[in-house]
Write an enzyme that holds these catalytic residues in place. Sequence first.
Site, mmCIF file in Angstrom:
data_model
loop_
_atom_site.group_PDB
_atom_site.id
_atom_site.type_symbol
_atom_site.label_atom_id
_atom_site.label_comp_id
_atom_site.label_asym_id
_atom_site.label_seq_id
_atom_site.Cartn_x
_atom_site.Cartn_y
_atom_site.Cartn_z
ATOM 1 N N SER A 226 3.827 7.616 1.133
ATOM 2 C CA SER A 226 4.524 6.394 1.545
ATOM 3 C C SER A 226 5.679 6.681 2.490
ATOM 4 O O SER A 226 6.236 7.777 2.497
ATOM 5 C CB SER A 226 5.074 5.664 0.324
HETATM 6 N N1 SAH Z 1 3.515 8.503 -4.457
HETATM 7 C C1 SAH Z 1 2.617 9.171 -3.558
HETATM 8 C C2 SAH Z 1 1.814 8.222 -2.708
HETATM 9 C C3 SAH Z 1 0.596 7.895 -3.418
HETATM 10 S S1 SAH Z 1 -0.702 7.155 -2.544
HETATM 11 C C4 SAH Z 1 3.345 10.131 -2.656
HETATM 12 O O1 SAH Z 1 4.558 10.193 -2.699
HETATM 13 O O2 SAH Z 1 2.675 10.872 -1.942
HETATM 14 C C5 SAH Z 1 -1.531 6.525 -3.943
HETATM 15 C C6 SAH Z 1 -2.245 7.539 -4.773
HETATM 16 O O3 SAH Z 1 -2.746 6.851 -5.878
HETATM 17 C C7 SAH Z 1 -3.418 8.191 -4.104
HETATM 18 O O4 SAH Z 1 -3.273 9.579 -4.130
HETATM 19 C C8 SAH Z 1 -4.616 7.743 -4.936
HETATM 20 O O5 SAH Z 1 -5.609 8.742 -5.046
HETATM 21 C C9 SAH Z 1 -3.968 7.465 -6.263
HETATM 22 N N2 SAH Z 1 -4.680 6.537 -7.148
HETATM 23 C C10 SAH Z 1 -5.376 5.448 -6.853
HETATM 24 N N3 SAH Z 1 -5.849 4.876 -7.966
HETATM 25 C C11 SAH Z 1 -5.416 5.622 -9.009
HETATM 26 C C12 SAH Z 1 -5.574 5.550 -10.407
HETATM 27 N N4 SAH Z 1 -6.277 4.566 -10.995
HETATM 28 N N5 SAH Z 1 -4.999 6.481 -11.164
HETATM 29 C C13 SAH Z 1 -4.307 7.499 -10.603
HETATM 30 N N6 SAH Z 1 -4.133 7.621 -9.294
HETATM 31 C C14 SAH Z 1 -4.680 6.691 -8.493
#
Ligand code: SAH
Length: 664
Positions: free
Chosen positions: A65
């Site tokens: 993000s």
């Molecule tokens: N906070 C992160 C950004 C995450 S992007 C950072 O600082 O980099 C969102 C993430 O959520 C992705 O990696 C995706 O694979 C994960 N995601 C999506 N659905 C999910 C779920 N049900 N459980 C765990 N992770 C999930």
Amino acid sequence: MSIEIDYERLRREMVRRQIASRGIRDEALLEAMARVRREGYIPSWLGEFAYEDSPLPIEEEQTISQPYIVATMIDALKIGRSSRVLEVGTGSGYAAAVLAELASEVYTIERHASMAQAAHDRLRRDGYHNVHVQHGDGSLGWPENSPYDAIVVAAGGPRIPETLKRQLKVGGRLVMPVGKEPGLQQLVRVVRTHEDRWTSEDLGAVRFVPLVGEQGWREEPTSAPAPRPAPVDEDARTAIMRRCEPFVDHDSADLQPLLRRIGDARVVLVGESTHGTSEFYRLRARLTRELVEKHGFTIVALEADWPDVARIDRHARDLRVPDEAWEAFALFPTWMWRNEETREFVEWLRDRNLGLPAERRARLAGLDLYAMSNSIAALLGFLDRRDPAAATLARERYACLTPWQRDPAAYGRAAVTGAYRSCEGEATAMLRELMRKRLDQARRVDERWFDAEQNAHLVADAELYYRVMYYGGADAWNLRDRHMHRTLLRLLEFHGPAAKAVVWAHNLHLGDASATDMAARGETNLGELCRAHHGRDCYAIGLGTHHGTVAAASHWDGPVEFKRVRPALEGSWERLCHETRTPGFFLPLRGEEDDPLRRALERPRLQRAIGVVYRPETERHSHYFHADLPRQFDEWIWIDQTSAVTPLPTRERDGVLETWPSGL
Ligand code: SAH
């Protein structure tokens, strides 16, 4: 020349410019953001963008993000020293690291096993022992460690999962993007006020990757975000098609209407959206030939260093060239001017010049300032012949800079960090000395003294440029464009009140910066400065393309490669022009405010800029910016499909690239 990135500084700037300035006041959070090394959580090839104000691509087509969004979400969670926090969607691990700086324990879940592992390793590497990473479906939470003081979901779901709400302590906060369409959400904060009561508030629109899992979306949408047909902006497209002057072949396109629009302008700026497109060089050369032959232009100024162009200029004007090795444009990026297209133009200019008396010959000149060492060498060589006493003095003064000639950026760094003294005094003293010597009437009109003084200007400005560059940001860019503008003004002044100049440089230098997002970064450019100075006597033309091939390197100082130019992105000027299905056109933009074309076009869109480096893999981040085209240029020239320039062969001799035209 390789430049190390000063992440520490970028990080502080990021906190100040992107976060504190947008109203986030929590000192502990700002400090945490200033501590976490974001560059360690993204692919290494994106390193230079680590602190950009935008999300970045990471593994598995996920994103890390935008720093401001991470800060906003964490701010809304109101985390204290003793908080236990759950994060759903570990991704790169970056947000978890920021949370770890603030909270007592952080539990984070990621559905991609490889990402969970990579994030775990990064967090350990950076010493965050209070973060626990788990692979699994986080939409169900992590009940074993509940209840939590705060829960943050970093992926967008259709609703807030009940299971997560129940894992909050009473008084606990949950922040999550919620939306009916995957890819577009509202950021929502939920507070558990009593055992069975929750309040909810809306924190604004956001865009997150989808939460995929039992309480989220069933499956990852194949074409995320929501598949929508590419919208065609009918009004804008129709307006362009009505007004443009189409052509099939740029080599035979009728230039007369454009020349009439240029009229009596004294400065014509001809841009380019890449530094390696053959059609741009050839069309620019055709136009310039007309301007020189029929419209009294005698200066062709290039985005290239003064001393390099001076050598080519001597060839073009057949002045007696001292017998020195031809080394012009020997430094990266050689192909930018050492190419067949430029040579053809210079040879044409030389043929034409030879039939004219010296004072009517058209000249070439360089406006840029990278070549500090070439300028020092040229100036010393000149003074040795013309004023040996001054040459001795110049040697003493420039001795401060000579150890750094091969790597002036290293000089800037050493001078700024105190590892070496600044040579500012010497460089400006030498410039003052030359300006004083030129007060002599005979020298004021002597071209060689003028040339010498420009080299002294270049050294003085470059000395400052390399120090300022250390800090990154707008100042170095502005210094360079101001130098180019002042050099242009000195040229016009030297060649007299009737002198007219054509400038060849990148669109980024020539299109008015105030009509682009350069303005928000505090950047100006040559185009904006020329407009302010010459008003309607300056005519700025931009050149653009949709796809084809281009000569460019993959990184600074890298070898030239022939790369495929990707079709332009949706929402860009290039895409809009492509949709006219015209191989090429001239589009006059200098209308009145209420001109229907201006009205149809007036709104910022993406525009592509390919420099000497092209990275198609990260095209959106590396090469697109926003511009308001009708305010940026007086005219836009479109060539839908283009091809790479032909670089001249280079040979290495004595460790120096021997350059065109060899044998001179
Ligand atoms: N906070 C992160 C950004 C995450 S992007 C950072 O600082 O980099 C969102 C993430 O959520 C992705 O990696 C995706 O694979 C994960 N995601 C999506 N659905 C999910 C779920 N049900 N459980 C765990 N992770 C999930």
